[in-house]
Enzyme design. Structure first.
Site, mmCIF file in Angstrom:
data_model
loop_
_atom_site.group_PDB
_atom_site.id
_atom_site.type_symbol
_atom_site.label_atom_id
_atom_site.label_comp_id
_atom_site.label_asym_id
_atom_site.label_seq_id
_atom_site.Cartn_x
_atom_site.Cartn_y
_atom_site.Cartn_z
ATOM 1 N N ILE A 88 0.053 18.155 -34.772
ATOM 2 C CA ILE A 88 -0.639 18.859 -35.861
ATOM 3 C C ILE A 88 -1.177 20.198 -35.376
ATOM 4 C CG2 ILE A 88 -2.596 18.734 -37.463
ATOM 5 C CD1 ILE A 88 -2.413 15.577 -36.951
ATOM 6 N N CYS A 89 -1.009 21.235 -36.194
ATOM 7 C CA CYS A 89 -1.621 22.534 -35.917
ATOM 8 C C CYS A 89 -2.810 22.693 -36.870
ATOM 9 C CB CYS A 89 -0.602 23.654 -36.146
ATOM 10 S SG CYS A 89 -1.286 25.298 -35.830
ATOM 11 N N LEU A 90 -4.011 22.466 -36.343
ATOM 12 C CA LEU A 90 -5.246 22.580 -37.132
ATOM 13 C C LEU A 90 -6.331 23.082 -36.197
ATOM 14 C CD1 LEU A 90 -6.678 22.008 -39.873
ATOM 15 C CD2 LEU A 90 -7.174 19.715 -39.020
#
Length: 218
Positions: A88-90
């Site tokens: 995940i890119c967060l």
């Protein structure tokens, strides 16, 4: 320090269980409070509506001063999530993490990410290109993935419909795949090539057949 981490995690798990309104669930994996599975429903009015999404959660030793590690266990078609690994890119899972954040608030942020993809800061570049090229086609593919992998609404295809399913999974048009398959190329190879070229929406007019064949011959 270890005791403080355990107390904090146990409290967060209990708080989540007691909060019936958020519909966020957390359960232990292998009876370990430091390896958890979070789950939530796909948000309404998104391609993920009706789906049930599971997230793997690992609590680092220096939690809450270091961010939790999360990745999707349920396959999902989203610019900020790897369609292969679930990574995940967060920002809050990286440099924007704060010790005031909790497991529940982080999972809620993840749920919100499904409402507001950020294709300009992608985890999956191919999916982000699809989103930016044709949002309608992207949403159709994301809905299809939700149906197949997350139990979302719709009918899964029969064995006879499997060829078309493969095309739908890649977010491509059946007619385009058939066109290049009829030249004698293997269907799987055609799907891979058209996906790499982002052969969708307005892009189709910009990519001539010779360019596609060149990609297929690689």
């Amino acid at each position: 320090m270890a005791d403080a981490r355990l107390r904090r995690v146990n409290k967060e798990i209990a708080d989540c269980k007691n909060d019936k309104s958020s519909h966020i669930n957390i359960e232990l994996i292998d009876n370990s409070p430091f390896h958890l599975k979070g789950s939530f429903k796909g948000p309404e009015d998104t391609p993920y509506a009706g789906g049930h999404f599971d997230v793997d959660i690992v609590i680092p030793e220096s939690y809450p001063f270091q961010p939790v590690k999360m990745k999707f266990l349920t396959k999902i078609y989203h610019p900020n999530v790897s369609s292969a690994s679930g990574a995940i890119c967060l920002d809050i899972l990286k440099d924007a993490w704060s010790p005031v954040l909790t497991l529940k608030s982080t999972l809620i942020s993840l749920q919100s990410l499904l409402c507001s993809p950020e294709p300009n800061d992608p985890q999956d570049a191919e999916v982000a290109k699809h989103y930016l090229t044709s949002k309608a086609s992207f949403e159709e593919t994301a809905r299809y993935w939700t149906m197949v992998y997350a139990g979302g609404p719709g009918k899964t295809g029969s064995a006879a419909g499997q060829k078309q399913d493969e095309v739908a999974m890649a977010g491509l048009e059946k007619a385009h795949v058939d066109q290049f398959e009829s030249l004698g190329f293997e269907r799987g190879k055609v799907i891979d090539a058209l996906r790499r070229l982002n052969y969708r929406g307005a892009n189709v007019a910009k990519i001539n057949d010779d360019r596609v064949v060149e990609e297929l011959l690689k």
